[in-house]
Design a protein around this motif. Structure first.
Motif, PDB file in Angstrom:
ATOM      1  N   SER A  94      -2.319  -7.893  -5.417  1.00 31.55           N
ATOM      2  CA  SER A  94      -1.833  -7.783  -4.041  1.00 31.55           C
ATOM      3  C   SER A  94      -0.533  -7.006  -3.905  1.00 31.55           C
ATOM      4  N   VAL A 144      -5.320  -0.102   4.039  1.00 33.04           N
ATOM      5  CA  VAL A 144      -5.204  -1.542   4.277  1.00 33.04           C
ATOM      6  C   VAL A 144      -4.580  -2.173   3.035  1.00 33.04           C
ATOM      7  N   LYS A 196      -4.996  -6.788  -0.835  1.00 33.19           N
ATOM      8  CA  LYS A 196      -5.453  -8.179  -0.747  1.00 33.19           C
ATOM      9  C   LYS A 196      -6.615  -8.297   0.230  1.00 33.19           C
ATOM     10  N   VAL A 197      -6.510  -7.630   1.372  1.00 28.68           N
ATOM     11  CA  VAL A 197      -7.571  -7.660   2.379  1.00 28.68           C
ATOM     12  C   VAL A 197      -8.816  -6.970   1.844  1.00 28.68           C
ATOM     13  N   TRP A 198      -8.649  -5.755   1.310  1.00 28.79           N
ATOM     14  CA  TRP A 198      -9.797  -4.989   0.815  1.00 28.79           C
ATOM     15  C   TRP A 198     -10.506  -5.720  -0.315  1.00 28.79           C
ATOM     16  N   THR A 256     -10.438  -8.911  -1.087  1.00 25.78           N
ATOM     17  CA  THR A 256     -11.046 -10.161  -0.629  1.00 25.78           C
ATOM     18  C   THR A 256     -12.380  -9.884   0.069  1.00 25.78           C
ATOM     19  N   GLU A 257     -12.437  -8.821   0.865  1.00 24.84           N
ATOM     20  CA  GLU A 257     -13.695  -8.432   1.509  1.00 24.84           C
ATOM     21  C   GLU A 257     -14.737  -8.032   0.473  1.00 24.84           C
TER      22      GLU A 257
END
Length: 121
Positions: free
Chosen positions: A80, A99, A102-104, A106-107
């Motif tokens: 992250s 982005v 962490k977001v990418w 996690t998706e």
């Protein structure tokens, strides 16, 4: 910061990373490598291959300290943000805006966990 410190303490006293967790993290890193996306750390952009190599080195460091109990924990502790600057990593795919990693990640992890044939129509 308190959460990260607590997680580091847990890692220091734990057993080796379960093989299933290591396999899931490696699958996530393979997805990053194959994505064609760019990965930013500390202001510089890198290929998916370079990002994978860097993040797997961070995983090995964490494993040397203890265990990684889940892919989510790996994302939080290693994938992250920079451990040296504290700056959030970013992922940029094609013409899309960058982005936070962490977001990418996690998706992507959620997509990896969808059983074959159970994805979106």
């Amino acid at each position: 910061m308190v959460i990260a410190t607590s997680l580091w303490c847990l890692l220091a006293s734990a057993a080796p990373t379960p093989a299933s967790v290591r396999a899931e993290v490696e699958a996530l890193m393979a997805r990053l490598q194959a994505s064609g996306c760019e990965f930013s750390r500390n202001g510089s952009w890198y290929t998916g291959l370079q990002a994978r190599d860097h993040l797997l080195r961070k995983l090995e460091y964490l494993e040397g300290k203890g265990t990684v109990q889940s892919a989510e924990q790996f994302i939080e502790l290693a994938a992250s943000r920079s451990s040296s600057s504290g700056k959030a990593y970013q992922v940029k795919c094609g013409g899309q805006p960058a982005v936070e990693s962490k977001v990418w990640l996690t998706e992507q992890l959620a997509a990896l966990r969808v059983p074959a044939g159970k994805g979106k129509p």
